[in-house]
Design a protein around this motif. Structure first.
Motif, PDB file in Angstrom:
ATOM      1  N   ASP A  47     -10.947 -13.404   8.542  1.00  0.00           N
ATOM      2  CA  ASP A  47     -10.085 -12.227   8.347  1.00  0.00           C
ATOM      3  C   ASP A  47      -8.637 -12.650   8.084  1.00  0.00           C
ATOM      4  O   ASP A  47      -7.966 -12.106   7.207  1.00  0.00           O
ATOM      5  CB  ASP A  47     -10.136 -11.311   9.583  1.00  0.00           C
ATOM      6  N   VAL A  48      -8.159 -13.638   8.863  1.00  0.00           N
ATOM      7  CA  VAL A  48      -6.773 -14.107   8.695  1.00  0.00           C
ATOM      8  C   VAL A  48      -6.611 -14.796   7.335  1.00  0.00           C
ATOM      9  O   VAL A  48      -5.618 -14.575   6.624  1.00  0.00           O
ATOM     10  CB  VAL A  48      -6.363 -15.060   9.854  1.00  0.00           C
ATOM     11  N   GLN A  49      -7.605 -15.607   6.950  1.00  0.00           N
ATOM     12  CA  GLN A  49      -7.560 -16.261   5.638  1.00  0.00           C
ATOM     13  C   GLN A  49      -7.483 -15.220   4.515  1.00  0.00           C
ATOM     14  O   GLN A  49      -6.722 -15.376   3.556  1.00  0.00           O
ATOM     15  CB  GLN A  49      -8.809 -17.127   5.427  1.00  0.00           C
ATOM     16  N   LYS A  50      -8.278 -14.176   4.664  1.00  0.00           N
ATOM     17  CA  LYS A  50      -8.309 -13.126   3.638  1.00  0.00           C
ATOM     18  C   LYS A  50      -6.944 -12.452   3.525  1.00  0.00           C
ATOM     19  O   LYS A  50      -6.445 -12.215   2.424  1.00  0.00           O
ATOM     20  CB  LYS A  50      -9.397 -12.105   4.001  1.00  0.00           C
ATOM     21  N   LEU A  51      -6.323 -12.173   4.671  1.00  0.00           N
ATOM     22  CA  LEU A  51      -4.982 -11.564   4.650  1.00  0.00           C
ATOM     23  C   LEU A  51      -3.992 -12.466   3.911  1.00  0.00           C
ATOM     24  O   LEU A  51      -3.232 -12.011   3.051  1.00  0.00           O
ATOM     25  CB  LEU A  51      -4.483 -11.324   6.086  1.00  0.00           C
ATOM     26  N   TYR A  52      -4.024 -13.757   4.252  1.00  0.00           N
ATOM     27  CA  TYR A  52      -3.115 -14.701   3.579  1.00  0.00           C
ATOM     28  C   TYR A  52      -3.389 -14.762   2.081  1.00  0.00           C
ATOM     29  O   TYR A  52      -2.466 -14.751   1.266  1.00  0.00           O
ATOM     30  CB  TYR A  52      -3.245 -16.098   4.197  1.00  0.00           C
TER      31      TYR A  52
END
Length: 268
Positions: free
Chosen positions: A121-126
């Protein structure tokens, strides 16, 4: 629609499409596969229908181009070009500054895992260029894992493929000369790699200075980061290669000041 973010850009380029089970022979030990009978029958039916016909043209979808805001799986140059020439990738800058503020005395920093789904999820946000507030996750190990993941997903390791054999040779150098040899290898890095490496190792040196609290000595950090900084261009790292790779990383962290003191770069 969100499915396309499930795989990294780098992984997407490695997907191979096959028509029949027999095509697997080129890629796997086919005779050792335990294939269900119904799958074998379906494959035979497919091939029977195709007899006398030309084999179908398989359209392999082109690899998805990275987003302009992509952070994971793309080169340092790509990130710099898309971020107004910033030398330190945003994901690195944000994770390091957060960990400096809140993680230096956390026991086992970089040794603990985090929820795989949260990391995705964090990777996707970045990758979508959205802001990430690590306070929202209430887990100091998430930014730590994100930093390691970023390094591991670079198309070329931060220490570059060219340095791999030089680094393996560190154990053949006399102990008293090893720091000098490390310095020579690091001095030979491209300018951008050198700047990013110096930024990272400066931080890891800081973490090691707090090892009385976090239990992460230079040696412990090297075990965690060695394989995220260097790997061979082909194949995987052998067990025997781990010793020099980790030793090299440990020397970088322990002797940070000495190794990085003589090369300053504009814009660093």
């Amino acid at each position: 629609n969100d499915f396309k973010f499930f795989f990294s850009h780098k992984f997407g380029k490695k997907v191979t499409y096959l028509n029949y089970l027999s095509d697997l022979r080129e890629h796997l030990k086919y005779d050792q596969l335990n294939i269900p009978q119904e799958v074998i029958r379906h494959d035979e039916n497919l091939r029977g229908k195709q007899k006398g016909k030309l084999p179908p043209v398989v359209k392999i979808p082109p690899p998805r181009p990275p987003l302009p805001t992509q952070q994971f799986g793309v080169s340092l140059k790509y990130i710099k070009d898309k971020n107004k020439g910033e030398l330190i990738p945003p994901v690195m800058k944000e994770t390091v500054s957060y960990l400096k503020r809140k993680g230096l005395q956390v026991e086992g920093l970089f040794r603990r895992s985090a929820s795989i789904q949260t990391i995705k999820d964090v990777q996707k946000l970045y990758n979508q260029g959205k802001s990430v507030n690590f306070d929202d996750y209430n887990d100091i190990h998430i930014p730590a894992v994100i930093l390691k993941t970023f390094l591991r997903e670079l198309p070329q390791p931060l220490l570059t493929f060219e340095c791999y054999d030089h680094i393996l040779g560190i154990t053949s150098v006399e102990s008293i000369l090893r720091v000098t040899r490390c310095k020579q290898i690091v001095q030979g890095l491209p300018e951008h790699n050198y700047i990013v490496l110096k930024y990272l190792i400066c931080f890891l040196h800081m973490v090691s200075q707090e090892s009385i609290y976090n239990r992460m000595t230079a040696s412990s950090l090297a075990c965690v980061f060695g394989l995220n900084l260097i790997w061979p261009s082909k194949g995987t790292v052998s067990l025997s290669a781990l010793v020099p790779l980790n030793l090299f990383t440990e020397l970088l962290i322990d002797f940070y000041t000495n190794i990085f003191n003589s090369r300053t770069v504009p814009g660093e």
